[in-house]
Enzyme design. Structure first.
Site, PDB file in Angstrom:
ATOM      1  N   ARG A 164      -8.144 -43.612  -7.751  1.00 14.76           N
ATOM      2  CA  ARG A 164      -8.020 -42.661  -8.883  1.00 14.76           C
ATOM      3  C   ARG A 164      -9.252 -42.656  -9.786  1.00 14.76           C
ATOM      4  NH1 ARG A 164      -3.446 -40.982  -6.086  1.00 14.76           N
ATOM      5  NH2 ARG A 164      -1.597 -42.199  -6.515  1.00 14.76           N
ATOM      6  N   ASP A 184      -1.946 -48.272   1.471  1.00 10.53           N
ATOM      7  CA  ASP A 184      -1.722 -46.961   0.854  1.00 10.53           C
ATOM      8  C   ASP A 184      -1.389 -47.151  -0.627  1.00 10.53           C
ATOM      9  OD1 ASP A 184      -1.415 -44.284   0.299  1.00 10.53           O
ATOM     10  OD2 ASP A 184       0.391 -44.010   1.510  1.00 10.53           O
ATOM     11  N   GLY A 215       4.528 -42.531  -4.042  1.00 10.13           N
ATOM     12  CA  GLY A 215       3.452 -43.510  -3.894  1.00 10.13           C
ATOM     13  C   GLY A 215       3.866 -44.863  -4.435  1.00 10.13           C
ATOM     14  N   HIS A 220      -0.696 -44.146   7.853  1.00 10.26           N
ATOM     15  CA  HIS A 220       0.725 -44.440   7.597  1.00 10.26           C
ATOM     16  C   HIS A 220       1.763 -43.855   8.557  1.00 10.26           C
ATOM     17  CE1 HIS A 220       0.384 -40.561   5.641  1.00 10.26           C
ATOM     18  NE2 HIS A 220      -0.071 -41.013   4.490  1.00 10.26           N
ATOM     19  N   HIS A 237       1.003 -44.681  -9.715  1.00  8.17           N
ATOM     20  CA  HIS A 237       1.478 -43.667 -10.662  1.00  8.17           C
ATOM     21  C   HIS A 237       2.092 -44.416 -11.835  1.00  8.17           C
ATOM     22  CE1 HIS A 237       0.928 -40.482  -7.690  1.00  8.17           C
ATOM     23  NE2 HIS A 237       1.599 -41.213  -6.812  1.00  8.17           N
TER      24      HIS A 237
HETATM   25  C1  NCD Z   1      -0.376 -40.695  -2.063  1.00 17.03           C
HETATM   26  C2  NCD Z   1      -0.917 -40.498  -3.488  1.00 17.03           C
HETATM   27  O1  NCD Z   1      -0.177 -40.696  -4.451  1.00 17.03           O
HETATM   28  O2  NCD Z   1      -2.115 -40.205  -3.634  1.00 17.03           O
HETATM   29  N1  NCD Z   1       1.040 -40.749  -2.131  1.00 17.03           N
HETATM   30  C3  NCD Z   1       1.884 -41.287  -1.217  1.00 17.03           C
HETATM   31  O3  NCD Z   1       3.092 -41.101  -1.360  1.00 17.03           O
HETATM   32  N2  NCD Z   1       1.467 -42.030  -0.216  1.00 17.03           N
HETATM   33  C4  NCD Z   1      -0.864 -39.601  -1.153  1.00 17.03           C
HETATM   34  C5  NCD Z   1      -0.768 -39.932   0.300  1.00 17.03           C
HETATM   35  O4  NCD Z   1      -1.236 -40.974   0.757  1.00 17.03           O
HETATM   36  O5  NCD Z   1      -0.269 -39.121   1.090  1.00 17.03           O
HETATM   37 ZN    ZN Z   2      -2.363 -42.434   0.690  1.00 17.72          ZN
HETATM   38 ZN    ZN Z   3      -1.005 -39.809   3.085  1.00 16.07          ZN
END
Ligand code: NCD
Ligand code: ZN
Ligand code: ZN
Ligand code: ZN
Length: 450
Positions: free
Chosen positions: A65, A310, A330, A237, A314
């Site tokens: 981010r 991943d 996420g 993923h 948030h």
């Molecule tokens: C990811 C994000 O928040 O950027 N979110 C998620 O659920 N994994 C986006 C992503 O990796 O698809």
């Molecule tokens: Zn991701």
């Molecule tokens: Zn993704």
């Protein structure tokens, strides 16, 4: 000679296996791995009292981010949580604000990261507006292109097969992999429209939209297009048994594809989603116990190339809403990945060899990261000291990430990262981040000159 650092009284995980020895570091690199008597003198000597030294994790799927999304995470907070989790290189995803999709946006990100990061960082880029710009992005240092098939992020028209094939073949010419988020946009949108029309905003409706079928469809399409170009595709993923099977079948036939699994897809199922609700919401979502089993079987056999977090931070508020479509998917995973998996090793469900292969060796190979990914003389001194016997409870309120929530909150784990070294510098000691922002380096992928 006088080396910068010697760690002794250690169990060191080398490519030849575990050895009881010490490691000498000089100028950021591993100078020697040997018994204490054969190690050089050093300005700093550390007795690590029988703990284990593992290669630092290379996590190829991280959302750091910053910039206009700094309220969720910054390069500092994101890489601090990485260091706490034994991750020495994070590969940053491009779905930022602004999106990483040009030399300009990549340069800006690199410049900011350079002053803030405590571990090493490499970058994925989305596809740019024009194919011509792809080579400049690679020269600038991106390690891969990221393709979201779930929504348009970047300059490529994802609905246009020919355009995707052209982008794939350009990547192939430069020998740069393409990482794919495999969920079919049209399927997602059609089912979501149905759900909205039925007035649904519950968890079950979310699972219907982000179905295994949506994943499988995107995987099949990607494979079909990749076959025309033999581009290296890396599936991010993978979550479902069917999707996995489609990938492994083609892999067996020799197609240049690799794939990745996440700790939450290996350790949680849709049952947990129903219990813990929106904190566990992520894309692709948690699947059935059968899916989890299929992932485990493949992971243990070494058929899943990569373990990634991943890490998708948030705010707590963004994770909470009665209306599921307002919840941000996420999970922040950088700080929990290694302890969760070490617990599996301790419980005998996984060998340390499979874990290291998937979390450092293979990611280095796939993304062409030079001289990292194993404890080898001459390689960079990126490593993590772990206390394999230490038990503790995961407490998300203590995360270094700005995202202080986790579906693993309260889990008892066994195996703790106690010290993390990046380029020979101690950056994390006993859970504390002791490195100054800017200690980590920007890592480039394969060199390419147009
Ligand atoms: C990811 C994000 O928040 O950027 N979110 C998620 O659920 N994994 C986006 C992503 O990796 O698809
Ligand atoms: Zn991701
Ligand atoms: Zn993704
Ligand atoms: Zn020196």
């Amino acid at each position: 000679m006088l080396a910068d650092l010697v760690l002794y009284n250690a169990k060191i995980y080398t490519p030849e296996g575990m050895i009881e020895a010490g490691v000498a570091v000089d100028d950021g690199r591993i100078l020697k791995i040997a018994k204490k008597t054969n190690l050089p003198q050093a300005s700093t000597r550390l007795n690590i009292r029988g703990q284990t030294v593992l290669p630092g994790l290379i996590d190829p799927h991280v959302h750091l981010r910053d910039q206009q999304l700094a309220y969720k995470e910054t390069f500092f907070s994101g890489t601090a949580t990485a260091a706490a989790g034994g991750v020495t290189l994070t590969i940053d995803m491009p779905n930022n604000k602004p999106v990483t999709m040009s030399t300009k946006s990549l340069k800006e990100r690199m410049k900011l990261a350079e002053t803030r990061t405590v571990v090493n960082i490499a970058f994925h880029s989305a596809f740019p507006e024009t194919l011509e710009e792809m080579s400049q992005i690679v020269e600038q240092g991106a390690v891969a292109f990221k393709l979201y098939l779930s929504q348009k992020i970047g300059g490529l028209d994802i609905d246009d097969d020919d355009a995707v094939v052209r982008a794939f073949s350009r990547a192939r010419e430069m020998k740069v992999p393409v990482a794919v988020h495999a969920e079919d946009r049209e399927t997602l949108e059609n089912v979501k429209t149905e759900m909205l029309q039925a007035g649904r905003g519950d968890l079950e409706a979310y699972l219907k939209v982000h179905s295994p079928e949506a994943e499988l469809k995107a995987i099949q399409r990607t494979i079909k297009l990749a076959k025309k170009t033999s581009t290296h595709i890396h599936f991010c993923h993978v979550s479902s048994a069917e999707g996995l099977k489609a990938i492994l079948t083609e892999k067996n036939r020799g197609l240049a594809i690799t794939c990745e699994a996440l700790p939450h897809h290996l350790l949680l199922s849709s049952k947990d989603l129903k219990r813990w609700k929106t904190v566990t919401l992520t894309d692709p979502p948690l699947r059935t116990e059968e899916d989890v089993k299929a992932l485990w079987t493949a992971f243990k056999q070494g058929l899943i190339d990569v373990l990634a977090s991943d890490h998708a931070p948030h705010t707590v508020e963004e994770k909470e809403s009665e209306f599921i479509w307002n919840v941000k998917p996420g999970i922040p995973g950088l700080e929990t990945m290694l302890p969760l998996l070490l617990t599996q090793v301790n419980e005998g469900r996984l060998t340390l060899a499979s874990l290291i292969r998937a979390s450092s060796k293979k990611p280095a190979e796939i993304f062409h990261i030079k001289d990292r990914g194993s404890l080898t003389e001459g390689f960079y001194a990126d490593f993590v000291v772990v206390d394999m016997k230490q038990k503790y409870r995961i407490d998300s309120s203590k995360f270094h990430s700005k995202a202080k929530h986790s579906p693993f909150d309260g889990w008892m784990v066994k195996g703790k990262p106690t010290k993390t070294f990046v380029n020979g510098h101690l950056v994390m000691d006993d859970g504390e981040i002791i490195a100054k922002p800017g200690t980590g380096q920007i890592i480039h992928g394969r060199q390419y000159k147009s």
